[in-house]
Design a protein around this motif. Structure first.
Motif, mmCIF file in Angstrom:
data_model
loop_
_atom_site.group_PDB
_atom_site.id
_atom_site.type_symbol
_atom_site.label_atom_id
_atom_site.label_comp_id
_atom_site.label_asym_id
_atom_site.label_seq_id
_atom_site.Cartn_x
_atom_site.Cartn_y
_atom_site.Cartn_z
ATOM 1 N N ARG A 35 -11.681 -3.387 -9.866
ATOM 2 C CA ARG A 35 -12.837 -4.157 -9.388
ATOM 3 C C ARG A 35 -14.124 -3.480 -9.848
ATOM 4 O O ARG A 35 -14.190 -2.264 -9.957
ATOM 5 C CB ARG A 35 -12.847 -4.250 -7.859
ATOM 6 C CG ARG A 35 -11.570 -4.763 -7.240
ATOM 7 C CD ARG A 35 -11.692 -6.217 -6.858
ATOM 8 N NE ARG A 35 -10.414 -6.748 -6.418
ATOM 9 C CZ ARG A 35 -10.199 -7.256 -5.221
ATOM 10 N NH1 ARG A 35 -11.157 -7.271 -4.333
ATOM 11 N NH2 ARG A 35 -9.021 -7.755 -4.916
ATOM 12 N N PHE A 50 -10.665 -5.825 -0.740
ATOM 13 C CA PHE A 50 -9.484 -5.448 -1.526
ATOM 14 C C PHE A 50 -8.300 -5.156 -0.603
ATOM 15 O O PHE A 50 -7.186 -5.659 -0.826
ATOM 16 C CB PHE A 50 -9.805 -4.226 -2.393
ATOM 17 C CG PHE A 50 -8.632 -3.643 -3.105
ATOM 18 C CD1 PHE A 50 -8.154 -4.208 -4.281
ATOM 19 C CD2 PHE A 50 -7.985 -2.522 -2.610
ATOM 20 C CE1 PHE A 50 -7.060 -3.661 -4.946
ATOM 21 C CE2 PHE A 50 -6.895 -1.964 -3.262
ATOM 22 C CZ PHE A 50 -6.435 -2.542 -4.434
ATOM 23 N N LEU A 51 -8.535 -4.345 0.409
ATOM 24 C CA LEU A 51 -7.447 -3.967 1.320
ATOM 25 C C LEU A 51 -6.907 -5.181 2.077
ATOM 26 O O LEU A 51 -5.694 -5.300 2.275
ATOM 27 C CB LEU A 51 -7.918 -2.873 2.281
ATOM 28 C CG LEU A 51 -8.256 -1.534 1.613
ATOM 29 C CD1 LEU A 51 -8.961 -0.600 2.588
ATOM 30 C CD2 LEU A 51 -7.013 -0.879 1.023
ATOM 31 N N ARG A 52 -7.797 -6.078 2.460
ATOM 32 C CA ARG A 52 -7.359 -7.323 3.113
ATOM 33 C C ARG A 52 -6.486 -8.127 2.140
ATOM 34 O O ARG A 52 -5.416 -8.606 2.503
ATOM 35 C CB ARG A 52 -8.569 -8.153 3.539
ATOM 36 C CG ARG A 52 -8.207 -9.454 4.266
ATOM 37 C CD ARG A 52 -9.419 -10.326 4.627
ATOM 38 N NE ARG A 52 -10.453 -9.611 5.362
ATOM 39 C CZ ARG A 52 -11.630 -9.197 4.844
ATOM 40 N NH1 ARG A 52 -11.918 -9.442 3.588
ATOM 41 N NH2 ARG A 52 -12.499 -8.562 5.586
ATOM 42 N N ASP A 53 -6.943 -8.244 0.880
ATOM 43 C CA ASP A 53 -6.221 -9.028 -0.129
ATOM 44 C C ASP A 53 -4.826 -8.481 -0.422
ATOM 45 O O ASP A 53 -3.912 -9.249 -0.714
ATOM 46 C CB ASP A 53 -7.013 -9.095 -1.443
ATOM 47 C CG ASP A 53 -8.292 -9.903 -1.327
ATOM 48 O OD1 ASP A 53 -8.482 -10.598 -0.299
ATOM 49 O OD2 ASP A 53 -9.117 -9.817 -2.267
ATOM 50 N N VAL A 54 -4.652 -7.155 -0.352
ATOM 51 C CA VAL A 54 -3.336 -6.570 -0.651
ATOM 52 C C VAL A 54 -2.496 -6.359 0.606
ATOM 53 O O VAL A 54 -1.412 -5.783 0.543
ATOM 54 C CB VAL A 54 -3.443 -5.258 -1.481
ATOM 55 C CG1 VAL A 54 -4.073 -5.526 -2.833
ATOM 56 C CG2 VAL A 54 -4.182 -4.167 -0.724
ATOM 57 N N GLY A 55 -2.999 -6.825 1.765
ATOM 58 C CA GLY A 55 -2.195 -6.825 2.981
ATOM 59 C C GLY A 55 -2.202 -5.549 3.800
ATOM 60 O O GLY A 55 -1.322 -5.357 4.639
#
Length: 153
Positions: A35, A50-55
């Motif tokens: 990113r 980012f952390l939300r998107d990767v779970g």
């Protein structure tokens, strides 16, 4: 053959400590892998997205952080969350070279100015040690927002 180093800090709040040390040292908090940050974008907002998107669960978003020299010369700083608190004086501390090439009152005035800036960022002033030539040019002892001792040198 010399080696590069990473300085690792145990912390209760890696994000806050990472922000402090990035500001203190003129470092940056890097963006997430793959990113790029938009101009003016907070790197931690990008990390949270980012952390939300990767779970990654939100409870783990502040488990680690980093700060790095934008020129790639200085050591990377890594901050990891630990459950235990700081219980004694740290055995290793950083000396921030805040007055290179200066001597006497000019040096101490530069250290005082940097001390004031860092207090505004969350540091605490511990004590000022006056110059004692030829062994000491003088310095200011401080602590970061989590009580880790460092010196303005």
């Amino acid at each position: 053959m010399s080696r590069t180093i990473q300085v690792t800090f145990d912390a209760h709040d890696p994000e806050t400590l990472s922000r402090f040390w990035a500001d203190a040292m003129g470092y940056v908090n890097p963006p997430p892998p793959g990113r790029e940050l938009a101009p003016g974008q907070d790197p931690f907002d990008a990390w949270h997205d980012f952390l939300r998107d990767v779970g990654v669960p939100e409870s783990e978003w502040n488990s680690a952080s980093a700060a790095q020299d934008p020129d790639g010369d200085g050591p990377r700083l890594f901050f990891q969350r630990v459950p235990e608190g700081k219980t004694a004086k740290n055995r290793v501390h950083l000396d921030l070279r805040a007055a290179p090439g200066l001597e006497g009152e000019e040096r101490m005035a530069a250290l005082e100015a940097e001390c004031e800036r860092l207090v505004g960022l969350g540091a605490s002033r511990v004590e000022r040690r006056e110059p004692a030539p030829p062994m000491s040019a003088g310095h200011i002892v401080m602590t970061d927002p989590e009580g880790n001792e460092f010196c303005l040198d």
